[in-house]
Scaffold this motif. Structure first.
Motif, short mmCIF file in Angstrom:
data_model
loop_
_atom_site.label_atom_id
_atom_site.label_comp_id
_atom_site.label_asym_id
_atom_site.label_seq_id
_atom_site.Cartn_x
_atom_site.Cartn_y
_atom_site.Cartn_z
N GLY A 76 36.21 43.50 26.80
CA GLY A 76 36.77 42.19 26.48
C GLY A 76 37.19 41.48 27.74
O GLY A 76 37.09 42.01 28.86
N PRO A 77 37.73 40.26 27.62
CA PRO A 77 38.04 39.43 28.79
C PRO A 77 39.37 39.78 29.43
O PRO A 77 40.33 39.01 29.41
CB PRO A 77 38.06 38.01 28.19
CG PRO A 77 38.53 38.22 26.79
CD PRO A 77 37.93 39.52 26.35
N VAL A 78 39.45 40.98 30.02
CA VAL A 78 40.68 41.41 30.66
C VAL A 78 40.35 42.07 31.99
O VAL A 78 39.45 42.91 32.08
CB VAL A 78 41.48 42.38 29.76
CG1 VAL A 78 40.66 43.58 29.33
CG2 VAL A 78 42.77 42.82 30.45
N ALA A 79 41.11 41.69 33.03
CA ALA A 79 41.00 42.29 34.35
C ALA A 79 42.26 43.10 34.63
O ALA A 79 43.37 42.66 34.33
CB ALA A 79 40.83 41.21 35.41
N LEU A 80 42.07 44.27 35.21
CA LEU A 80 43.17 45.18 35.55
C LEU A 80 43.24 45.25 37.07
O LEU A 80 42.29 45.70 37.72
CB LEU A 80 42.92 46.57 34.96
CG LEU A 80 42.43 46.61 33.51
CD1 LEU A 80 42.09 48.03 33.11
CD2 LEU A 80 43.47 46.00 32.58
N ILE A 81 44.35 44.81 37.67
CA ILE A 81 44.44 44.70 39.12
C ILE A 81 45.58 45.58 39.62
O ILE A 81 46.74 45.37 39.29
CB ILE A 81 44.68 43.23 39.54
CG1 ILE A 81 43.60 42.33 38.95
CG2 ILE A 81 44.72 43.12 41.06
CD1 ILE A 81 43.81 40.85 39.26
N ASN A 82 45.23 46.57 40.44
CA ASN A 82 46.22 47.51 40.96
C ASN A 82 46.13 47.62 42.48
O ASN A 82 45.03 47.61 43.05
CB ASN A 82 45.99 48.91 40.37
CG ASN A 82 46.53 49.02 38.96
OD1 ASN A 82 47.27 48.17 38.49
ND2 ASN A 82 46.16 50.08 38.26
#
Length: 476
Positions: free
Chosen positions: A384-390
């Motif tokens: 889905g339209p989600v970015a995970l930024i770490n």
């Protein structure tokens, strides 16, 4: 907005519908309204398709390479001619912007054009032996193929099942997704119109598990090829194993993006933000886990959020739309659960996070940062339209995180260090790696993954050879 085409099975070259067959509705994800009715194949239909595939294999296998190449070239031309109509039908059934849907259609034509030439490059070899002896290695088509395609790319997922198999000389029975049938039907019809025998390429629909069990139980089918989830891929692999059928599995992913501080952060953002939200993130190679070297983290995070908030969400037919709806309500439900779990675990929601409106299946472009490793979304593909930024400490930690999951379909890396690029190419466990870019797909390059992302390749020379078997002929 274009009219949606009528839907049917394609068996033995005939368009079949009605006749007392069960059916199911096809829904427009932008409105939630029914736009078509799709017939399901009966057991008799599937048996007819299997018998046709047996006959079609012999006929197509014995067709000269030049003639097969000419037919595939003609089919590609027909697809190009019909690209606008096919693309509009896919936007109606899947939701993506119509420009993207037309581009997907053109890619199918490009793939066929490549395979039309590859037909003439299927080479064997002769092994060195003493005088009077000879060993020749030949390659032969494996036999009838059963292909099963996912809904996120209604045309290219189907063409990847068909193109390499037909180039190899195999017959194919393909089952596109029942949620997005028109794109697949259009691909098969173009091939039939170009001259592929009706028994050599066929298209069926039905309850997925019922169809797959029926086809794979038959000794006619000698190979299965599938694009979809890892769970379903494992199920089909077990069915294929019962008869030792060869399998190509293009399964789920959870693509890492390694962003190093020596890269041009604005260039990375300008490339990767559109890539993340392409097709509403419903892409098996979608960049998802952004692992950013600490000195660049704040600039990257803030720039990503700024761009994500500007993504234009709307109906795929509307001018300026950059992201359409999700393809079904399941995606919305999954996003809600994963985002809730991540925030409960301590992730920071920086953009989006919610459904848009109550008509259709629209969702906001979403950004989470500092997402704990034990959050479900860090371990299960969100699709889905989600970015995970770490933030990450450095190269060693970034590679370790990239390889942590059992998936290995696609990965991305951004760095200006040539030596580091070589190390990343050697150490990241993935079937496809893009360095300083967002593309992991080309018609002449293999497309496939490792670990739980599957095995075998489509596209490129490998897509043809995956449908062939070697035979060693020894002459004394």
């Amino acid at each position: 907005m274009a009219d949606y085409p009528s839907l049917h099975l394609l068996i033995g070259g005939e368009q079949l519908s009605g006749g007392g067959r069960e059916s199911e509705d096809v829904v427009d994800p932008a409105t939630g309204e029914t736009i078509g009715t799709l017939p399901r194949a009966t057991g008799e239909d599937l048996d007819r398709a299997l018998e046709g595939a047996r006959r079609g294999f012999r006929e197509w296998r014995d067709t000269s390479a030049d003639k097969r190449a000419a037919i595939l070239t003609k089919a590609a031309a027909l697809i190009r001619e019909r690209a606008r109509d096919i693309g509009q039908a896919m936007t109606r059934e899947q939701g993506k912007p119509v420009k993207e849907a037309i581009g997907e259609t053109i890619y199918c034509a490009m793939l066929l054009e490549f395979y039309a030439q590859e037909i003439k490059r299927i080479y064997g070899r002769t092994l060195v032996r003493p005088a009077g002896q000879r060993v020749e290695v030949q390659y032969h088509p494996i036999g009838p193929v059963a292909g099963f395609a996912a809904w996120n790319f209604p045309a290219i997922n189907v063409m990847r099942k068909i193109g390499g198999a037909l180039a190899a000389g195999c017959s194919v029975i393909v089952k596109p997704s029942e949620e997005t049938p028109a794109g697949g039907i259009a691909m098969v019809q173009a091939l039939l119109d170009a001259g592929v025998p009706g028994d050599a390429v066929q298209c069926v629909f039905g309850v997925p598990d019922t169809v797959s069990r029926h086809l794979l139980a038959s000794p006619v089918i000698r190979k299965v090829t599938f694009t979809g989830s890892t769970a379903v891929g494992k199920h089909l692999a077990r069915l294929a194993a019962d008869d030792l059928k060869v399998a190509t599995m293009e399964l789920g992913g959870h693509a890492p993006v390694l962003v190093f501080a020596d890269s041009d952060i604005d260039a990375v953002l300008d490339t990767m933000v559109p890539a993340k939200y392409r097709n509403a993130g419903q892409v098996c190679v979608s960049p998802t886990r952004f692992l950013v070297e600490e000195p660049a983290f704040e600039k990257f995070r803030d720039g990503f959020v700024e761009r994500a908030k500007k993504v234009v969400v709307g109906n795929g037919f509307e001018d300026g739309t950059e992201m359409g709806p999700m393809a079904n309500s399941r995606g919305l439900d999954s996003m809600e659960k994963l985002l809730g779990n991540a925030q409960d675990k301590g992730a920071k929601l920086l953009a989006g996070g919610s459904r848009i409106g109550n008509r259709g299946f629209f969702h906001e472009p979403t950004v989470l940062s500092e997402v704990p490793q034990d959050a479900d979304i860090m371990n299960h593909e969100p699709f889905g339209p989600v970015a995970l930024i770490n933030p990450m400490a450095g190269e060693e930690a970034m590679i370790e995180e990239a390889n942590r999951l059992p998936y290995g379909l696609a990965a991305y890396a951004w760095t200006d260090d040539p030596a580091r690029r070589r190390r990343l190419a050697a150490e990241i466990e993935t079937g496809m790696l893009a360095i300083n870019g967002a593309s992991v797909s080309a018609v002449d390059a293999p497309f496939g993954g490792v670990k739980w992302s599957g095995y075998g390749s489509e596209d490129g020379r490998e897509g043809v050879m995956a449908c062939m078997v070697p035979k060693a002929v020894h002459e004394g």
